[in-house]
Design a protein around this motif. Structure first.
Motif, PDB file in Angstrom:
ATOM      1  N   TRP A 109       0.798  -1.225   0.000  1.00 24.22           N
ATOM      2  CA  TRP A 109       0.000   0.000   0.000  1.00 24.22           C
ATOM      3  C   TRP A 109       0.827   1.269   0.000  1.00 24.22           C
ATOM      4  O   TRP A 109       0.314   2.349  -0.213  1.00 24.22           O
ATOM      5  N   SER A 148      -3.026 -16.274  -3.239  1.00 24.69           N
ATOM      6  CA  SER A 148      -1.653 -16.712  -3.532  1.00 24.69           C
ATOM      7  C   SER A 148      -1.550 -18.229  -3.470  1.00 24.69           C
ATOM      8  O   SER A 148      -0.889 -18.850  -4.297  1.00 24.69           O
ATOM      9  N   SER A 166       6.109  -7.462   3.386  1.00 32.90           N
ATOM     10  CA  SER A 166       6.843  -7.808   4.600  1.00 32.90           C
ATOM     11  C   SER A 166       7.622  -9.117   4.436  1.00 32.90           C
ATOM     12  O   SER A 166       7.259  -9.985   3.632  1.00 32.90           O
TER      13      SER A 166
HETATM   14  P1  ADP Z   1       2.247  -4.760   5.115  1.00 35.40           P
HETATM   15  O1  ADP Z   1       2.488  -5.160   6.513  1.00 35.40           O
HETATM   16  O2  ADP Z   1       3.098  -3.659   4.632  1.00 35.40           O
HETATM   17  O3  ADP Z   1       0.815  -4.584   4.737  1.00 35.40           O
HETATM   18  P2  ADP Z   1       2.207  -7.329   3.895  1.00 35.40           P
HETATM   19  O4  ADP Z   1       3.376  -8.171   3.538  1.00 35.40           O
HETATM   20  O5  ADP Z   1       1.269  -7.833   4.918  1.00 35.40           O
HETATM   21  O6  ADP Z   1       2.820  -5.935   4.269  1.00 35.40           O
HETATM   22  O7  ADP Z   1       1.354  -6.971   2.601  1.00 35.40           O
HETATM   23  C1  ADP Z   1       1.901  -6.735   1.331  1.00 35.40           C
HETATM   24  C2  ADP Z   1       0.992  -7.342   0.296  1.00 35.40           C
HETATM   25  O8  ADP Z   1       0.935  -8.749   0.506  1.00 35.40           O
HETATM   26  C3  ADP Z   1      -0.447  -6.850   0.329  1.00 35.40           C
HETATM   27  O9  ADP Z   1      -0.933  -6.789  -1.001  1.00 35.40           O
HETATM   28  C4  ADP Z   1      -1.150  -7.950   1.105  1.00 35.40           C
HETATM   29  O10 ADP Z   1      -2.528  -8.048   0.805  1.00 35.40           O
HETATM   30  C5  ADP Z   1      -0.416  -9.171   0.600  1.00 35.40           C
HETATM   31  N1  ADP Z   1      -0.472 -10.376   1.456  1.00 35.40           N
HETATM   32  C6  ADP Z   1      -0.555 -10.472   2.795  1.00 35.40           C
HETATM   33  N2  ADP Z   1      -0.544 -11.766   3.174  1.00 35.40           N
HETATM   34  C7  ADP Z   1      -0.449 -12.516   2.042  1.00 35.40           C
HETATM   35  C8  ADP Z   1      -0.384 -13.926   1.748  1.00 35.40           C
HETATM   36  N3  ADP Z   1      -0.393 -14.849   2.694  1.00 35.40           N
HETATM   37  N4  ADP Z   1      -0.282 -14.295   0.454  1.00 35.40           N
HETATM   38  C9  ADP Z   1      -0.251 -13.376  -0.504  1.00 35.40           C
HETATM   39  N5  ADP Z   1      -0.290 -12.057  -0.303  1.00 35.40           N
HETATM   40  C10 ADP Z   1      -0.392 -11.626   0.951  1.00 35.40           C
END
Ligand code: ADP
Length: 491
Positions: free
Chosen positions: A161, A227, A244
Motif C-alpha cells: 500500500w 496466492s 513484509s
Molecule cells: P504490510 O504489513 O506492509 O501490509 P504485507 O506483507 O502484509 O505488508 O502486505 C503486502 C501485500 O501482501 C499486500 O498486497 C497484502 O494483501 C499481501 N499479502 C498479505 N498476506 C499474504 C499472503 N499470505 N499471500 C499473498 N499475499 C499476501
C-alpha cells in the motif's frame, strides 16, 4: 462500477470493479470491501471483493494469451509501453489525487510517485528492444553456443500500500516488456490507484489490439487464498512480491511445489552513517529525504542515524528543527507535508516502538505523542540516546520517527550499521573519498547511497540481500526477472 472522490472542490472518478483483462466486472459473490481515507477514517469507496472464481479466471486468461503476447514484436510491446507512459502522465493529477486519498501521502509527493511510476513504462519500453542474448564458439571446437531469452510465462504480482502505483508499474512494465502476461493483486488498503491504472491499460490495449487477459487486476481481501490457489497451479510461472518479510517467506515456500520463479522485495532497516567530515547542509537535506519521504512508510527509509560524536549535537539540533517544521494533515490540503499513517494498527505499532525506546532510556527531542481526533496521524519524531536493546533499532519503523545514536570509530559505526537482519538500503555521508569507498564497500545492503538521500531510479536495480529478499527491479537487470535463458547448441 465507479466511485467519485471529492475534496476541496477537486474530484476524481475511479473504477471499483475487478479488471478481468480489459473488462471491469463485479465479484461473482457480489461482495465488496471498503476503502478508507486514513486522514478522516471515512469510507471512500466500496470495491469488488474478488474470490477464487475471479482469480482463477484471470489465470485462465493469462495462460490463454501467453503465447500470443510473447509473439508480439518487441517493437510493438515497446510502443505499447510508451503509450502507457504517456497516458499515465497525461492523467498524472488524477492518479496523484487517488493516492493522496487512499494512502494519505501529500499531493506533491503523490505527483512525484506518478512521475516515478510512469518512468518504469518508459524505461522498459526502451529495454523491450534491447534485451539480447549472446553467441560464442565452444572453446573445445565442438560447435556454437547460442543463448536466448524467453518470457517465463504468466506472472502473479502482489503489491503493497505504501507506493500504490510505482510498486506495481515496476513489476508490470518489465513483465510486459519481456512478453509475460501478469495478474496483479493490489493491497486491500489501496486498490483504487491500480483500478484507475486498469482503465488506462484497457484504453491503450484496445488501441493496440492487445488480447484481453495480458493484464488483470484483482482487488481482494483474500490475499492468502489467492496466492495459495494461484501458486498451486503450474500454469503460473512466477511470483513477484513487495511487502513484509514473513509474507515473502510464505510465498517462497509456496513457490516450491511448482518451482515458480520468485522476486522478493521485503523489509528494511536502513542505517544512515554520518562521519565527522560530512557536509552537514547536504546531510540535513538528505536525512529529511531518506527519513520523511512517504512519511517514513518506505522500505528504504532511514531508520537509524549513526552520527560521529563530534557533530552529533549540531546534527540533532538541526534535524529536530527540520522535523518540528513538518506539517501534518490531509494529503490534499494546502501546506501538508506529512499525511496520516495507513491504518490505526500501523500507527499504534509505531507508537509502541517509540514507547519501548523511551522505556529503555531514550529521549525525545520532538514529537512522540499520538494526536487526538480523527485520522491515523503520528507526528514527526526524533529519539536520541537510544540504547542498543531498544526494539526500534532492530525492527522496521515504517513511520516518521528518526533515531540518533553516536560513534567515535568508523569501524564500530559500520559494524552497528550492519547489525541487522535486513540488507536493503544503507546511506553514508563523508567528504573523504577513502571513507566513501569504505562505506560503499562495507555497508551490507543491496543499495548504498553515498552523499545521497534519494536513491530510487527506474534505471537502477532496486533490491536487497539478507532478510530483505532477492531479485532486482528496474535497471537492465529488471527484465531478466521475467525471462528464462535458453541455450541452443549449434553444429
Ligand atoms: P504490510 O504489513 O506492509 O501490509 P504485507 O506483507 O502484509 O505488508 O502486505 C503486502 C501485500 O501482501 C499486500 O498486497 C497484502 O494483501 C499481501 N499479502 C498479505 N498476506 C499474504 C499472503 N499470505 N499471500 C499473498 N499475499 C499476501
Amino acid at each position: 462500477m465507479k466511485a467519485t472522490l471529492t475534496r476541496n472542490n477537486h474530484s476524481v472518478t475511479v473504477p471499483t470493479g475487478i479488471w478481468m483483462g480489459t473488462q471491469c466486472i463485479g465479484a461473482s459473490s457480489g461482495q465488496q470491501f471498503p476503502v478508507v481515507d486514513p486522514a478522516t477514517e471515512e469510507v471512500l469507496a466500496h470495491v469488488a471483493n474478488a474470490g477464487s472464481a475471479e482469480w482463477m479466471k484471470a489465470l485462465d486468461l493469462a495462460d490463454g494469451v501467453a503465447t500470443t503476447w510473447a509473439a508480439f514484436a518487441d517493437r510493438k510491446r515497446s510502443e505499447i509501453l510508451t503509450a502507457l507512459f504517456h497516458k499515465l502522465t497525461q492523467r498524472a493529477d488524477d492518479f496523484a489525487r487517488v493516492m493522496s486519498f487512499e494512502m494519505g501521502k501529500p499531493f506533491a509527493e503523490a505527483q512525484g510517485e506518478v512521475a516515478y511510476g510512469a518512468e518504469y513504462f518508459r524505461w522498459f519500453a526502451e529495454e523491450a528492444v534491447r534485451s539480447a542474448g549472446r553467441v560464442n564458439s565452444a572453446p573445445a571446437g565442438t560447435g556454437t553456443i547460442v543463448v536466448t531469452r524467453e518470457p517465463v510465462g504468466p506472472v502473479l504480482a502482489i503489491t503493497p500500500w505504501n507506493f500504490p502505483l510505482a510498486m506495481a508499474t515496476r513489476k508490470i512494465a518489465p513483465a510486459l516488456a519481456a512478453g509475460c502476461p501478469i495478474v496483479v493483486k493490489p493491497a486491500a488498503e489501496t486498490p483504487l490507484t491500480m483500478l484507475l491504472l486498469g482503465e488506462v491499460i484497457a484504453e491503450v490495449f484496445s488501441e493496440f489490439n492487445v488480447p484481453s487477459g495480458v493484464v488483470s487486476i484483482i482487488p481482494t481481501t483474500g490475499a492468502k487464498d489467492l496466492s495459495q490457489e494461484l501458486m498451486a497451479d503450474a500454469r503460473l510461472k512466477k511470483v513477484t512480491f513487495t511487502g513484509s518479510t514473513p509474507v515473502g517467506k510464505t510465498l517462497v515456500r509456496q513457490s516450491a511445489d511448482n518451482l515458480q520463479r520468485s522476486s522478493m522485495e521485503l523489509g528494511g532497516n536502513a542505517p544512515f552513517v554520518i562521519d565527522e567530515d560530512a557536509d552537514l547542509d547536504l546531510v540535513l537535506t538528505c536525512a529529511m529525504q531518506a527519513k520523511m519521504r512517504n512519511g517514513g512508510e518506505a522500505c528504504i527509509a532511514a531508520n537509524r542515524f549513526i552520527v560521529h560524536e563530534a557533530i552529533a549535537e549540531e546534527f540533532t539540533t538541526r534535524l529536530t528543527h527540520r522535523m518540528s517544521e513538518v506539517r501534518t494533515g490531509h494529503g490534499l490540503d494546502e501546506g501538508t507535508t506529512l499525511g496520516p499513517i495507513i491504518t490505526a494498527k500501523q500507527r499504534d505499532a509505531i507508537a509502541e516502538l517509540v514507547d519501548d525506546a523511551l522505556a529503555c532510556g531514550a529521549q525525545l527531542t520532538v514529537g512522540g505523542k499520538k494526536p487526538e481526533g480523527d485520522g491515523f496521524f503520528y507526528p514527526a519524531t526524533v529519539l536520541v540516546n537510544v540504547p542498543a536493546q531498544a526494539r526500534i533499532l532492530h525492527e522496521e519503523i515504517f513511520g516518521p520517527v528518526a533515531t540518533v545514536t553516536t560513534f567515535t570509530c568508523l569501524d564500530d559505526a559500520i559494524a552497528r550499521a550492519n547489525d541487522t537482519e535486513f540488507g536493503l538500503a544503507a546511506y553514508g555521508f563523508t567528504e573523504n573519498i577513502h571513507t566513501a569507498q569504505k562505506l560503499a564497500k562495507e555497508l551490507k545492503a543491496g543499495m548504498v547511497g553515498i552523499n545521497r538521500g534519494a536513491i530510487s531510479d527506474p534505471a537502477a536495480p532496486f533490491g536487497g540481500i539478507k532478510q530483505s529478499g532477492f531479485g532486482r527491479e528496474g535497471g537492465t537487470e529488471g527484465i531478466e526477472e521475467y525471462q528464462s535463458i535458453k541455450y541452443i547448441a549449434l553444429q
